[in-house]
Write a protein that holds these residues in place. Structure first.
Motif, PDB file in Angstrom:
ATOM      1  N   VAL A   4      42.215 -16.236 -46.495  1.00  0.00           N
ATOM      2  CA  VAL A   4      41.694 -14.974 -45.965  1.00  0.00           C
ATOM      3  C   VAL A   4      42.606 -13.821 -46.374  1.00  0.00           C
ATOM      4  N   SER A   5      43.904 -14.018 -46.241  1.00  0.00           N
ATOM      5  CA  SER A   5      44.855 -12.973 -46.632  1.00  0.00           C
ATOM      6  C   SER A   5      44.706 -12.619 -48.108  1.00  0.00           C
ATOM      7  N   ASN A   6      44.544 -13.634 -48.943  1.00  0.00           N
ATOM      8  CA  ASN A   6      44.373 -13.388 -50.374  1.00  0.00           C
ATOM      9  C   ASN A   6      43.059 -12.664 -50.654  1.00  0.00           C
ATOM     10  N   PHE A   7      42.037 -12.981 -49.886  1.00  0.00           N
ATOM     11  CA  PHE A   7      40.752 -12.290 -50.050  1.00  0.00           C
ATOM     12  C   PHE A   7      40.900 -10.802 -49.756  1.00  0.00           C
ATOM     13  N   ILE A   8      41.572 -10.463 -48.655  1.00  0.00           N
ATOM     14  CA  ILE A   8      41.766  -9.054 -48.303  1.00  0.00           C
ATOM     15  C   ILE A   8      42.508  -8.326 -49.422  1.00  0.00           C
ATOM     16  N   SER A   9      43.535  -8.965 -49.971  1.00  0.00           N
ATOM     17  CA  SER A   9      44.279  -8.348 -51.079  1.00  0.00           C
ATOM     18  C   SER A   9      43.396  -8.158 -52.307  1.00  0.00           C
ATOM     19  N   SER A  10      42.444  -9.070 -52.506  1.00  0.00           N
ATOM     20  CA  SER A  10      41.592  -9.012 -53.699  1.00  0.00           C
ATOM     21  C   SER A  10      40.608  -7.849 -53.666  1.00  0.00           C
ATOM     22  N   LEU A  11      40.453  -7.205 -52.505  1.00  0.00           N
ATOM     23  CA  LEU A  11      39.503  -6.098 -52.403  1.00  0.00           C
ATOM     24  C   LEU A  11      39.999  -4.831 -53.095  1.00  0.00           C
ATOM     25  N   THR A  12      41.296  -4.708 -53.239  1.00  0.00           N
ATOM     26  CA  THR A  12      41.907  -3.476 -53.737  1.00  0.00           C
ATOM     27  C   THR A  12      41.259  -2.927 -55.017  1.00  0.00           C
ATOM     28  N   PRO A  13      41.031  -3.726 -56.059  1.00  0.00           N
ATOM     29  CA  PRO A  13      40.478  -3.166 -57.302  1.00  0.00           C
ATOM     30  C   PRO A  13      39.060  -2.621 -57.177  1.00  0.00           C
ATOM     31  N   TYR A  14      38.358  -2.975 -56.095  1.00  0.00           N
ATOM     32  CA  TYR A  14      36.952  -2.595 -55.982  1.00  0.00           C
ATOM     33  C   TYR A  14      36.735  -1.304 -55.190  1.00  0.00           C
ATOM     34  N   TYR A  15      37.812  -0.680 -54.747  1.00  0.00           N
ATOM     35  CA  TYR A  15      37.675   0.573 -54.015  1.00  0.00           C
ATOM     36  C   TYR A  15      37.469   1.736 -54.975  1.00  0.00           C
TER      37      TYR A  15
END
Length: 262
Positions: A111-122
């Protein structure tokens, strides 16, 4: 886990600000803290923690900033999305038994890695690009179902609330600021059946009973517990302080701020 580029946002349909949870949603707290209440128990969430808020429950929460900052990620699992997801993936429904509106989930690195993975899509406005929104929602739900298999019994239960004891429900949940239609729905009744049975039980209309019940509780909290009117009116189901003060004075003959501790 790097979160410095992530700002507060919603992925999926916007959810209503009312105190009725109309769709399941996942909440990840990045900065600050949250205290919540669902009529059964109180909750506290700190930065780095996350929960699933359950559809067809009452709930409210208050946020506290940390050094002037409060950030969260909210990902909505609406019914349309969940129906399509279940058709697309072979998922088991598992078993999960809880009446809580907010399910605090055990921390997991996925879950933590998923949250971090959102960054490029903002995008430049701090919102997730719509092109990737659905894909990321599916990814998160696959993770949650792997790390919490029992959640399937909650997320894929599309039935409306069944008929429950009206008197007990109302005495427990009168503080929530929701419509009579919501109260009727949550007790498994049509609005007309709800109103009829309500009057049979309480010898009063629902609207009048709610006001009187909330005012009685307010009088107790202010006059006995020493609470400030400005600190309690929202938690008692009133939308604004001026209306609360008006109806309080109409019933008790004085402003709530003038009530002395007994």
């Amino acid at each position: 886990m790097r979160l410095t580029k992530i700002t507060s946002c919603y992925i999926g349909p916007q959810i209503s600000p009312e105190q009725f949870i109309s769709e399941h949603f996942f909440l990840f707290l990045i900065k600050g803290s949250i205290t919540g209440y669902d009529g059964h128990k109180s909750y506290t969430m700190k930065a780095g923690e996350y929960c699933l808020a359950r559809k067809n429950h009452l709930g409210r929460y208050h946020k506290q900033k940390d050094n002037g900052e409060f950030e969260k990620i909210v990902i909505v699992f609406d019914a349309v999305f969940l129906h399509e997801f279940k058709s697309k993936y072979q998922v088991g429904e598992g078993s999960f038994h809880s009446e809580n509106a907010f399910l605090l989930l055990k921390k997991d690195e996925m879950v933590s890695n998923f949250i971090s993975s959102l960054t490029p899509y903002y995008d430049s406005r701090g919102k997730i690009d719509e092109t990737f929104s659905r894909v990321k929602r599916e990814e998160l739900l696959l993770i949650l179902l792997r790390t919490n298999p029992g959640l399937g019994s909650i997320l894929f239960d599309f039935a409306a609330p069944g008929k429950i004891d009206l008197e007990s429900f109302m005495n427990q949940n009168y503080r929530f600021n929701v419509s009579l239609e919501r109260f009727a729905y949550l007790t498994g009744r049509s609005l007309s059946a709800f109103k009829k049975e309500f009057r049979q039980i309480f010898s009063e209309t629902p609207s009048r009973w709610l006001i009187q019940k909330r005012l009685k509780e307010a009088h107790f909290l202010i006059g006995t517990k020493g609470k400030k009117p400005s600190d309690i009116y929202v938690d008692l189901g009133f939308e604004d302080l001026s209306h609360f003060s008006f109806v309080f004075k109409k019933k008790f003959g004085l402003n709530p701020s003038d009530l002395r501790i007994s």
